[in-house]
Scaffold this motif. Structure first.
Motif, PDB file in Angstrom:
ATOM      1  N   TYR A 489      16.984  60.207  -3.390  1.00  0.00           N
ATOM      2  CA  TYR A 489      16.858  59.903  -4.771  1.00  0.00           C
ATOM      3  C   TYR A 489      17.231  58.383  -5.125  1.00  0.00           C
ATOM      4  O   TYR A 489      17.061  58.009  -6.186  1.00  0.00           O
ATOM      5  N   ALA A 490      17.842  57.863  -3.994  1.00  0.00           N
ATOM      6  CA  ALA A 490      18.177  56.107  -4.250  1.00  0.00           C
ATOM      7  C   ALA A 490      16.877  55.542  -4.459  1.00  0.00           C
ATOM      8  O   ALA A 490      17.238  53.996  -5.014  1.00  0.00           O
ATOM      9  N   ARG A 491      15.756  55.887  -4.141  1.00  0.00           N
ATOM     10  CA  ARG A 491      14.780  55.014  -4.538  1.00  0.00           C
ATOM     11  C   ARG A 491      14.399  54.862  -5.840  1.00  0.00           C
ATOM     12  O   ARG A 491      13.785  54.115  -6.310  1.00  0.00           O
ATOM     13  N   LEU A 492      14.868  55.683  -6.672  1.00  0.00           N
ATOM     14  CA  LEU A 492      14.921  55.415  -8.074  1.00  0.00           C
ATOM     15  C   LEU A 492      15.728  54.392  -8.718  1.00  0.00           C
ATOM     16  O   LEU A 492      15.458  53.640  -9.485  1.00  0.00           O
ATOM     17  N   ASP A 493      17.019  54.214  -7.986  1.00  0.00           N
ATOM     18  CA  ASP A 493      18.006  53.180  -8.324  1.00  0.00           C
ATOM     19  C   ASP A 493      18.976  53.067  -7.189  1.00  0.00           C
ATOM     20  O   ASP A 493      19.594  54.090  -6.905  1.00  0.00           O
ATOM     21  N   PRO A 494      19.210  51.975  -6.291  1.00  0.00           N
ATOM     22  CA  PRO A 494      20.089  52.090  -5.226  1.00  0.00           C
ATOM     23  C   PRO A 494      21.513  52.517  -5.589  1.00  0.00           C
ATOM     24  O   PRO A 494      22.085  52.642  -4.641  1.00  0.00           O
ATOM     25  N   ASP A 495      21.671  52.164  -7.034  1.00  0.00           N
ATOM     26  CA  ASP A 495      23.282  52.361  -7.284  1.00  0.00           C
ATOM     27  C   ASP A 495      23.344  53.796  -7.752  1.00  0.00           C
ATOM     28  O   ASP A 495      24.346  53.984  -8.477  1.00  0.00           O
ATOM     29  N   ILE A 496      22.387  54.540  -7.495  1.00  0.00           N
ATOM     30  CA  ILE A 496      22.682  55.896  -8.051  1.00  0.00           C
ATOM     31  C   ILE A 496      23.939  56.497  -7.799  1.00  0.00           C
ATOM     32  O   ILE A 496      24.295  56.433  -6.528  1.00  0.00           O
ATOM     33  N   GLU A 497      24.476  57.310  -8.494  1.00  0.00           N
ATOM     34  CA  GLU A 497      25.911  58.130  -8.017  1.00  0.00           C
ATOM     35  C   GLU A 497      25.769  59.377  -8.214  1.00  0.00           C
ATOM     36  O   GLU A 497      25.382  59.810  -9.316  1.00  0.00           O
ATOM     37  N   PRO A 498      26.391  60.152  -7.158  1.00  0.00           N
ATOM     38  CA  PRO A 498      26.297  61.579  -7.598  1.00  0.00           C
ATOM     39  C   PRO A 498      27.500  62.001  -8.492  1.00  0.00           C
ATOM     40  O   PRO A 498      28.476  61.488  -8.749  1.00  0.00           O
ATOM     41  N   ARG A 499      27.199  62.925  -9.384  1.00  0.00           N
ATOM     42  CA  ARG A 499      28.051  63.336 -10.602  1.00  0.00           C
ATOM     43  C   ARG A 499      28.803  64.408 -10.144  1.00  0.00           C
ATOM     44  O   ARG A 499      29.914  64.831 -10.250  1.00  0.00           O
ATOM     45  N   ASP A 500      28.381  65.380  -9.349  1.00  0.00           N
ATOM     46  CA  ASP A 500      29.177  66.573  -8.883  1.00  0.00           C
ATOM     47  C   ASP A 500      28.659  66.900  -7.374  1.00  0.00           C
ATOM     48  O   ASP A 500      27.853  66.400  -6.844  1.00  0.00           O
ATOM     49  N   SER A 501      29.532  67.746  -6.815  1.00  0.00           N
ATOM     50  CA  SER A 501      29.312  68.111  -5.403  1.00  0.00           C
ATOM     51  C   SER A 501      27.741  68.835  -5.339  1.00  0.00           C
ATOM     52  O   SER A 501      27.622  69.484  -6.484  1.00  0.00           O
ATOM     53  N   LEU A 502      27.325  69.006  -4.393  1.00  0.00           N
ATOM     54  CA  LEU A 502      25.894  69.612  -4.005  1.00  0.00           C
ATOM     55  C   LEU A 502      26.147  71.096  -3.917  1.00  0.00           C
ATOM     56  O   LEU A 502      27.107  71.555  -3.632  1.00  0.00           O
TER      57      LEU A 502
END
Length: 886
Positions: A489-502
């Motif tokens: 999903y980093a293709r949406l934004d390289p700075d994407i940040e996971p909010r919770d554990s998978l």
């Protein structure tokens, strides 16, 4: 699973002396062969040569009249340039020492008329090959290796050798195949087989019309193929499973598939009494599970997960499976070992099961080829339970499901079941419930256009996709899998940040894996140059990543397609208040796949539905261009682009109306109503005695003496008309004829059409909202067009006029006014002309054209034909003239 590098190195470099193997002897060429010299003066097709080598001669001569059989090989190639020196300076001969012996005859370097005898000063090394070790297969093969000294560009390398022996697992049977072309040009190909005169032999050619020359000799019959100037065939890549771009010849001594099945049944022999470890496992399953299907599933789990894949395929082991007792004890085996082990366990549990052979890479040969062992390269199991056949691949791992009908089997096509009654390969079908399906539900929550967008991805993997996901989780672990998801999903934004554990939930009984991912996307809105605007792309990347065009699009070979695949992605985008989007529905379908895209908007919530499913595993080359265009269309339809106004504020923020559009529509509505009222108030002409209302109002149509009979419903005129015209009375309604005949159907049409027009009109009024107008001018769109907004405003305007016109027609119909037929013809004609204009202009607007499906076009055609039919009826029907008389 890859083998440790140190183990591969140890096995490959193990010298022959440590294994007690004899050195490869040097001997003269066999007396039974026909010596063929290479054409050393042949011109080199420089444009076709790759790798710097040009093969001058490829000569294979096989003799099956000798015991053991012998295969003589003679190869000569020219080193065209320096890039070919490395490969040319190394000669390798592969063989299985458990049943084969190699004899070298000659190794020559021809240089400027001189001949260098390499074997006089070059040692022969024997090394362990094991090219399949990284795939957990040990075949026991060795390589006779010669490293040539002083090799130069322009040299001709010429060598020959003989391999003696037969695979004992085949017994006296013979199966073989060879190619008549390759990816490199060849000056001359010679291939011959000396076969016993009384021995049966089936020969089949694929991709070539070349037939062998058959000659009787004292020792048997010789089949001989000879070709010169063979062109290179370049594979276009991404080929279907089982398709071979090179012409092939297949030979077999088997005369029927039943004979192959009997051979296989003898080879897959079960022990009379299982060993201790195997008996223990069988009793464990028997004691834990009561139902046959539960026991079958437990046996499958044991063989798939507890017996690791490793093949030791020396000599007989290349075709004959290892005893199930041995496999159960050492807990490893290859596909045929695991298949026979599963069959042994199931039969001990009273469940009908048989091993079956499949051709993963050559399935077409099973359907159309000669009966042979040669195409088979994998083993599976057929289980018969409750009158149904279930296919199981014992090499799968992490496969789950609470019923046999939930177990996926790859599209192998056909399988030869190794049972005495088998007469031909049978179709292998995977249960519908076990097919791959991935359901994705995504939510984009945008509090505004400055703060991060929150993305939640909820995915359900079913069938084969659940098996793959489960195996991936066990292979890489939860932590690494979470990183892989974030990278995707980093293709949406390289700075994407996971909010919770998978979050991962595995329902093994239903074979469903459920995952939940949450991310914050800081830069979901990207700046558009220096305009001050921002754009965002909303795309089902989980689907679009599978809509990849082939590398080679101008093809002469069929294209392979990943099959089966099925993805459904539902996306909900929660924009800030005031956002509006025009809905759409676009479908793409061809012989290879189907794709569907739908967009719906409710206030500030955009709902997208995207689906992609492959329908077959390949398409012919002629269909590739259309396939690529359809891929582009499907991919383009699924890509949704939103564009903000200046400074990141949506122009339609806060909603409201577009007053210029509102003023236009109000003016059209009021003008249409005023015009309709004037028409309605028009006084009809008064009927004179002896004259029909239609005739008096029209000024003609009176029947004279001697003329044709009056039309139905008319009153004839007599010759004794009064000399003085009577006083004109006040107009009074007339009864006329009752509604009947086709007018009954017209009554339904007259009342339904205004309702339908009103529904379309209400939808078209959405263009008057500033939000919708800005959404059309700014965001959305994959296929922008300057005609779109004028088209929609025109659509709303003409629909307003038609609604008023059709409503007036209802009033005239109820009163049975004379004016009704002409009014209906006029309004319906206007609607027909407008629909033609809409169709023409809509074809120029990509988004409108894409949404106009064949079903819509058919509906438009039917509507046009019916409109013309009613217009003709109203114009010519006597019943109409006699009914509408007021």
């Amino acid at each position: 699973m890859r083998a440790p590098p140190w183990l591969m190195l140890l096995i490959v470099l193990l010298p022959s002396a440590s294994l007690g193997l004899p050195a490869v002897p040097i001997s003269p060429e066999p007396a039974w062969i026909t010596h063929i010299a290479a054409d050393t003066a042949a011109d080199v097709p420089a444009d076709e040569v790759i790798g710097g080598l040009y093969t001058l001669l490829f000569d294979v001569q096989k003799n099956r009249t000798l015991e053991p059989p012998q295969s003589f090989i003679h190869i000569a190639y020219r080193i065209v340039n320096e890039s070919g020196v490395t490969d040319a300076s190394r000669i390798t001969i592969n063989f299985d020492p458990s049943y084969q012996k190699v004899e070298l005859h000659t190794v020559l370097i021809r240089r400027a008329g001189a001949v260098i005898h390499v074997l006089d000063h070059t040692p022969i090394q024997l090394v362990r090959r094991e090219s399949g070790l990284e795939y957990q297969v040990l075949d026991g093969s060795f390589t006779a290796l010669l490293i040539l000294d002083d090799v130069r560009a322009g040299d001709i390398i010429d060598y020959s050798y003989t391999i003696r022996g037969r695979n004992p697992a085949l017994g006296m049977h013979y199966c073989d195949s060879f190619g008549l072309a390759s990816s490199e040009p060849v000056r001359r190909i010679e291939w011959s087989l000396l076969w016993p005169a009384d021995g049966p032999l089936s020969v089949r050619s694929d991709g070539t019309s070349i037939v062998p020359r058959v000659e009787r000799e004292p020792n048997g019959v010789r089949y001989h193929w000879s070709l010169e100037g063979v062109k290179a065939i370049r594979s276009e890549g991404e080929l279907p499973r089982g398709f071979d771009p090179y012409p092939q010849v297949h030979l077999s001594s088997f005369q029927s598939w039943a004979e192959v099945a009997r051979w296989g049944s003898d080879l897959f022999h079960l022990d009379a009494t299982p060993g201790l470890e195997l008996r223990t496992e069988i009793e464990n399953i028997r004691s834990r599970f009561a139902q046959p299907e539960e026991r079958a599933l437990a046996a499958i789990r044991f063989v798939q997960d507890d017996v690791r894949y490793l093949g030791i395929e020396f000599g007989r082991g290349s075709l004959r499976p290892t005893s199930p007792s041995v496999v159960a004890r050492r807990r490893f085996g290859d596909c045929k070992d695991k298949a026979l082990l599963l069959v042994a366990i199931l039969r001990q549990l009273g469940i009908a099961a048989d091993p079956a052979l499949v051709a993963v890479s050559k399935d077409q040969a099973l359907a159309t080829g000669v009966p042979s062992v040669e195409p088979f390269d994998h083993a599976i199991v057929r289980i018969r339970m409750n009158g149904s056949d279930h296919w199981v691949d014992p090499t799968y791992q992490a496969q789950r499901g609470g019923a046999l009908s939930l177990l996926y089997i790859a599209p192998y096509g056909h399988a030869l079941v190794l049972e005495p009654a088998a007469t031909a390969p049978v179709a292998v079908e995977s249960p519908a419930a076990a097919g791959p399906l991935t359901l994705i539900r995504k939510t984009y929550d945008m509090p505004d256009y400055q703060r991060p967008t929150l993305l939640t991805v909820e995915t359900r993997y079913l069938g084969r996709d659940a098996d793959d996901m489960r195996l991936g989780l066990r292979s890489v672990g939860r932590g690494e899998l979470a990183k892989q998801c974030a990278r995707f999903y980093a293709r949406l934004d390289p700075d994407i940040e996971p909010r919770d554990s998978l979050v991962i939930e595995d329902d093994e009984l239903r074979n469903v894996v459920h995952t939940i991912e949450r991310y914050a996307i800081p830069h979901f809105w990207k700046p558009v140059g220096e305009s001050g605007r921002r754009r965002a792309e909303i795309e089902p990347t989980e689907i679009s990543s599978h809509l990849q065009k082939p590398d080679e699009q101008r093809r002469t070979m069929p294209l392979g397609i990943d099959f089966p695949e099925h993805f459904i992605c539902s996306t909900e985008v929660r924009f800030p208040a005031g956002w509006a989007v025009r809905g759409e529905s676009i479908q793409t379908r061809n012989e290879a796949f189907r794709a569907f895209h739908r967009a719906r908007a409710n206030r500030s919530v955009l709902s997208l539905y995207d689906e992609y499913e492959t329908l077959k595993d390949s398409i012919p080359a002629a269909a590739c261009a259309d396939y690529v265009r359809d891929l582009d269309s499907a991919s383009d339809a699924m890509r949704f682009v939103a564009l903000s106004a200046v400074d990141g504020q949506i122009a339609n923020r806060g909603g409201g109306l577009s007053w210029p559009v509102v003023a236009l529509l109000v003016a059209v509505l009021l003008g249409s109503i005023a015009f309709a009222a004037r028409i309605y108030r028009m006084a009809p002409a008064v009927a004179r005695p002896g004259v029909t209302p239609a005739a008096s109002s029209a000024g003609h149509g009176v029947a004279r003496p001697g003329s044709e009979e009056p039309a139905f419903g008319e009153v004839p005129v007599t010759e004794s008309a009064p000399s003085e015209a009577p006083a004109i009375p006040e107009w009074q309604p007339r009864e006329g004829l009752p509604i009947g005949g086709w007018l009954e159907l017209l009554r339904l049409v007259v009342f339904v059409v205004p309702v339908r027009a009103a529904f379309i009109w209400i939808k078209s009024l959405d263009v008057a909202r500033r939000g919708t107008l800005n959404a059309l001018l700014l965001p959305v769109t994959r296929s922008p067009s300057h005609l779109l907004v004028p088209f929609l405003i025109f659509e709303a305007t003409e629909t307003t006029i038609l609604v008023v016109g059709f409503s007036l027609a209802v009033a005239l119909f109820v009163r049975r006014r004379q004016l009704f037929p002409r009014l209906w013809i006029g309004v319906a004609g206007l609607a027909l002309v407008v629909s033609l204009i809409n169709a023409g202009v809509g074809a120029l607007i990509p988004s409108v054209a894409a949404a106009t499906t064949p079903a819509i076009r058919l509906q438009q055609l039917i509507s046009a034909v019916s409109t013309v039919a009613w217009m003709i009826y109203l114009r010519r029907s006597a019943r109409v003239r006699g009914t509408f008389v007021n």
